[in-house]
Enzyme design. Sequence first.
Site, PDB file in Angstrom:
ATOM      1  N   SER A  96       0.840  -1.199   0.000  1.00  0.00           N
ATOM      2  CA  SER A  96       0.000   0.000   0.000  1.00  0.00           C
ATOM      3  C   SER A  96       0.869   1.240   0.000  1.00  0.00           C
ATOM      4  CB  SER A  96      -0.902   0.018   1.245  1.00  0.00           C
ATOM      5  OG  SER A  96      -1.589   1.254   1.376  1.00  0.00           O
ATOM      6  N   TYR A 153      -2.340  -0.659  10.298  1.00  0.00           N
ATOM      7  CA  TYR A 153      -2.385  -1.058   8.893  1.00  0.00           C
ATOM      8  C   TYR A 153      -1.138  -0.567   8.170  1.00  0.00           C
ATOM      9  CZ  TYR A 153      -4.055  -1.293   4.040  1.00  0.00           C
ATOM     10  OH  TYR A 153      -4.183  -1.556   2.693  1.00  0.00           O
TER      11      TYR A 153
END
Length: 289
Positions: A182, A195
Site C-alpha cells: 500500500s 495497517y
Amino acid sequence: MKDPRTLYPQPPFPQKPQEVPGTDEKMNPPAAHGEESYQGSGKLSGYRTLVTGGDSGIGRATAIAFAKEGADVAIAYLSETKDAETTKSLVEATGRKAVLIPGDLKDEKHCQQVIQKTVDELGGLDVLINNAAYQQTRDSIEEFSSEVFDDIIRTNLYAPFYLCKAALSHLQPGGSIVNTVSIQGYDPSGMLLPYASSKSALIGFTKAAAKLAISKGIRVNAVAPGPVWTPLIPSTMPKEQVENFGQQTLFGRPAQPAELAPLFVWLASPDASYVTGEVYGATGGQTPF
C-alpha cells in the site's frame, strides 16, 4: 481511447453503513472488477493460482483477470460467502476452474491447509497472490487496542509469511508470489497506524523474500495501491473519510479494482521474468517512492 480522468467516476454517496469485513453488494455502486472490460490474451494459460481476499475488491478483479488469461483460480476468503460465490461464478464463466476456501488466515494451520487444498484441487501451484488485508481507524494511539493491533498485523503480515512458507515447497521455477502492499507503507496516515505498519513491514518482507526465493527460480514482487474502492473502505473508515475518499489523487477519485488487476497479471506472467524484489505503485499520482 478513453479519458482516464472519467473512465470511472467518483462513487456516489452517501454509503449504507457496513460491518467489517463489508460486502460488495452493499456498496454504492458496487466496485468495477473488469468482468466485461478486461480482455485476456493467454498470458497465464494453464497456470494454477491462489488469490487471498478473492471474494471482492482487488482480489476479485485479479481472479477474474487471471481466469481471462487462462488460469485456474483458488479463492481464499474469510466469511463473505455470497461475494465469494459471485467471484467463483465469474471465474467459471470464462471457462476456468474456481475453488473456494473459506477461513481465517491468521491461523498458520489454516494457511497450510489453504495451500494444500489449492494444490489438490488445481493439480499444483504456480502463483500466490497475498491480497487479503484488514484495517481499522482510530484518532489516537491510545484508542488502538492491543487486540485490534494484533489482528491487523497477523492478517496483513503473518498470513503472507505463513502462506509463502507453505507455498515454496510447491512452487516450481518460473512461479511467482505477488503481495498487495500500500501507499500507506511509504506515506502512513496516523489514523491507520497498525495497517500502515503492517504494509511497511510487508514491503520489507517482499524484498527480503525475493532474495531467498530466487535460488529456487521463484520471483517475489508487490503492488502498492493508493485509494481503491473496495468493501474495506465503507466498512472500516469514518463517514467523512468515505465521502472524500480518493479526492486527493490527481484523478480526483479512487481507483477501481479493475484498474489494479493488470499489474498482478503482468508480475505473475513470463513478461516480468527479470523482475523480482520490486514494488509497483498505482496510487493516482501520489507515489512517494
